[in-house]
Design an enzyme around this catalytic site. Structure first.
Site, PDB file in Angstrom:
ATOM      1  N   HIS A  68      71.732  25.542  35.023  1.00  0.00           N
ATOM      2  CA  HIS A  68      72.846  24.904  35.929  1.00  0.00           C
ATOM      3  C   HIS A  68      73.120  25.517  36.624  1.00  0.00           C
ATOM      4  O   HIS A  68      72.724  26.557  36.637  1.00  0.00           O
ATOM      5  CB  HIS A  68      73.687  23.945  34.708  1.00  0.00           C
ATOM      6  CG  HIS A  68      74.387  24.850  33.909  1.00  0.00           C
ATOM      7  ND1 HIS A  68      74.447  24.994  33.027  1.00  0.00           N
ATOM      8  CD2 HIS A  68      76.052  24.852  33.983  1.00  0.00           C
ATOM      9  CE1 HIS A  68      75.175  25.708  32.499  1.00  0.00           C
ATOM     10  NE2 HIS A  68      76.412  25.192  33.304  1.00  0.00           N
ATOM     11  N   HIS A  70      76.944  26.494  36.997  1.00  0.00           N
ATOM     12  CA  HIS A  70      77.975  26.970  36.886  1.00  0.00           C
ATOM     13  C   HIS A  70      77.807  28.428  37.362  1.00  0.00           C
ATOM     14  O   HIS A  70      77.271  28.513  36.920  1.00  0.00           O
ATOM     15  CB  HIS A  70      78.703  26.029  35.447  1.00  0.00           C
ATOM     16  CG  HIS A  70      78.944  25.018  35.363  1.00  0.00           C
ATOM     17  ND1 HIS A  70      79.653  24.350  33.584  1.00  0.00           N
ATOM     18  CD2 HIS A  70      78.835  23.823  36.541  1.00  0.00           C
ATOM     19  CE1 HIS A  70      78.951  22.876  34.505  1.00  0.00           C
ATOM     20  NE2 HIS A  70      79.477  22.869  35.618  1.00  0.00           N
ATOM     21  N   ASP A  72      79.915  30.665  35.490  1.00  0.00           N
ATOM     22  CA  ASP A  72      79.380  31.601  34.750  1.00  0.00           C
ATOM     23  C   ASP A  72      77.471  32.087  34.067  1.00  0.00           C
ATOM     24  O   ASP A  72      77.364  32.303  33.731  1.00  0.00           O
ATOM     25  CB  ASP A  72      80.446  31.407  33.491  1.00  0.00           C
ATOM     26  CG  ASP A  72      79.548  29.568  32.931  1.00  0.00           C
ATOM     27  OD1 ASP A  72      79.157  28.586  33.574  1.00  0.00           O
ATOM     28  OD2 ASP A  72      79.787  29.773  31.841  1.00  0.00           O
ATOM     29  N   HIS A  73      76.634  31.090  35.208  1.00  0.00           N
ATOM     30  CA  HIS A  73      75.480  31.011  35.487  1.00  0.00           C
ATOM     31  C   HIS A  73      74.396  31.517  36.239  1.00  0.00           C
ATOM     32  O   HIS A  73      73.409  31.656  36.059  1.00  0.00           O
ATOM     33  CB  HIS A  73      74.525  29.747  34.317  1.00  0.00           C
ATOM     34  CG  HIS A  73      75.277  29.462  32.842  1.00  0.00           C
ATOM     35  ND1 HIS A  73      74.202  29.707  32.292  1.00  0.00           N
ATOM     36  CD2 HIS A  73      76.182  29.289  32.635  1.00  0.00           C
ATOM     37  CE1 HIS A  73      75.173  29.012  31.060  1.00  0.00           C
ATOM     38  NE2 HIS A  73      76.265  28.687  31.447  1.00  0.00           N
ATOM     39  N   HIS A 144      75.206  17.633  29.958  1.00  0.00           N
ATOM     40  CA  HIS A 144      76.296  18.938  30.159  1.00  0.00           C
ATOM     41  C   HIS A 144      77.160  18.380  31.141  1.00  0.00           C
ATOM     42  O   HIS A 144      78.592  18.944  32.002  1.00  0.00           O
ATOM     43  CB  HIS A 144      75.554  20.526  30.657  1.00  0.00           C
ATOM     44  CG  HIS A 144      76.685  21.664  30.466  1.00  0.00           C
ATOM     45  ND1 HIS A 144      77.428  21.466  29.001  1.00  0.00           N
ATOM     46  CD2 HIS A 144      77.494  22.659  31.419  1.00  0.00           C
ATOM     47  CE1 HIS A 144      78.364  22.619  30.047  1.00  0.00           C
ATOM     48  NE2 HIS A 144      78.150  22.974  30.848  1.00  0.00           N
ATOM     49  N   ASP A 215      73.856  24.901  28.677  1.00  0.00           N
ATOM     50  CA  ASP A 215      74.500  24.710  28.045  1.00  0.00           C
ATOM     51  C   ASP A 215      74.768  23.361  27.898  1.00  0.00           C
ATOM     52  O   ASP A 215      74.347  22.311  28.268  1.00  0.00           O
ATOM     53  CB  ASP A 215      76.458  24.269  29.033  1.00  0.00           C
ATOM     54  CG  ASP A 215      76.756  26.577  29.006  1.00  0.00           C
ATOM     55  OD1 ASP A 215      76.127  27.100  28.377  1.00  0.00           O
ATOM     56  OD2 ASP A 215      77.376  26.110  29.532  1.00  0.00           O
ATOM     57  N   HIS A 273      75.990  31.624  24.074  1.00  0.00           N
ATOM     58  CA  HIS A 273      77.115  31.426  24.884  1.00  0.00           C
ATOM     59  C   HIS A 273      78.951  31.564  24.005  1.00  0.00           C
ATOM     60  O   HIS A 273      79.612  30.431  23.712  1.00  0.00           O
ATOM     61  CB  HIS A 273      77.361  30.227  25.370  1.00  0.00           C
ATOM     62  CG  HIS A 273      77.821  29.603  26.875  1.00  0.00           C
ATOM     63  ND1 HIS A 273      78.508  28.915  26.771  1.00  0.00           N
ATOM     64  CD2 HIS A 273      77.653  29.757  27.744  1.00  0.00           C
ATOM     65  CE1 HIS A 273      79.518  28.672  27.697  1.00  0.00           C
ATOM     66  NE2 HIS A 273      78.919  29.413  28.628  1.00  0.00           N
TER      67      HIS A 273
END
Length: 329
Positions: A68, A70, A72-73, A144, A215, A273
């Protein structure tokens, strides 16, 4: 048992933290090494430095899978891609993810600048597999609260075990004809007789399966994708005492991930995570109470995934790994 560099499939955990990095854990990034190929699942901030610190080194990546979008990815992509260009990379890079991946990369373009190689973007839907040499990557739906996918790396079935005695009894002389039969090709003997592979090969042997949840909340799609997998890499952002918070934010608890591993009958569950709210021990102990085959890798640890006849997956700590040899430039 020491690390075996001869195993041709392993999973290297580059970043195992939740949204916030810690002194010991970087945000999400995982490298799959299969033979000479390198597949990166998510690319958080600092991923290229984690690669440099790891047993793999900053080797060229062939395929990037984004679960995805976001921050932090994905925030490690611009820097890593620019570094590849500064090293005069000329091999194409494939970046695949859920809908919105093209828009994400368009936004990154001014930061990345000119590249020396082509980038192929693939926006995937669940079930829309990427077919590679000897395996395929199967995306599946996850939950998510944003466009998101999990990924299953699935190898093709292998030929059955070669029966040497049966081959000799059929009149096949020792030598190259054995290899052709093992490859599934019928051979004709000097006598004119034809020997079919089915006469000398056992039943086909399954390939290996590795699954990455990204996630997500626990969901039936992950259970289906992970059925009988050698390794399931699943997020475990919370413990059960914060299960309501997990539901609100589209994440999973350690126990939920463990129950999913039981339902899917996987060989090993690796939890990542990890939130700053919890220690790795808390996460591990909660999950092992449900699924004993749980590990919580640290950054730069590795899981070997041999073929089933050579044993199950094994977690190898980073201090026990041997760096790849460096090829002089």
């Amino acid at each position: 048992m020491p690390y075996d560099p001869g195993v041709d499939l392993d999973v290297l955990f580059l970043g195992t933290a939740g949204a916030v990095p810690t002194a010991r854990r970087a945000p999400s990034a995982t490298l799959v090494r299969r033979g000479g190929e390198r597949i990166l699942v998510d690319c958080a901030e600092g991923t290229q430095r984690q690669l440099l610190r790891s047993v793999a080194g900053l080797s060229d990546v062939d395929l990037v899978l984004l679960t995805h979008h976001h921050a932090d990815h994905v925030l490690g992509l611009p820097g890593m891609m620019k570094t590849f260009a500064l090293r005069d990379r000329d091999q194409p890079l494939v970046i695949a993810g859920p809908r919105g991946t093209a828009a994400l990369m368009k936004g990154f373009a001014p930061v990345i600048g000119r590249l020396t190689y082509e980038v192929e973007l693939c926006e995937l839907e669940p079930g829309e597999a990427i077919v590679r040499d000897g395996y395929r990557v199967e995306p599946f739906a996850t939950r998510h609260g944003a466009p998101s996918l999990g990924f299953a790396l699935c190898e093709e079935h292998r030929p059955g075990r070669f029966d040497l005695d049966a081959a000799r009894a059929a009149g096949v002389p020792d030598g190259p004809l054995f290899g052709r039969l093992q490859a599934g090709e019928p051979v004709t003997l000097d006598s004119g007789a034809v020997v079919d592979p089915a006469q000398v090969l056992g039943p086909p042997r399954p390939g290996r399966r590795i699954v990455f949840s990204g996630d997500t909340r626990p969901c039936p799609e992950t259970v289906e994708a992970a059925a009988a997998a050698e390794l399931l890499v699943h997020e475990a952002t919370f413990t059960e005492e914060e299960s309501e918070r997990a539901r609100q934010t589209g994440h999973s608890t350690a126990a939920e991930a463990a129950r999913l591993a039981v339902d899917a009958q996987v060989a090993m569950l690796a939890l990542t995570h990890i939130s700053t709210r919890h220690t790795a021990r808390e996460i591990r102990d909660e999950a092992r109470g449900v699924f004993p085959g749980t590990v919580v890798p640290r950054d730069l640890d590795l899981v070997e995934v041999p073929f089933a006849e050579k044993g199950g997956p094994r977690l190898i700590r980073s201090e026990d790994l041997v760096p790849e040899p460096v090829t002089p430039s």
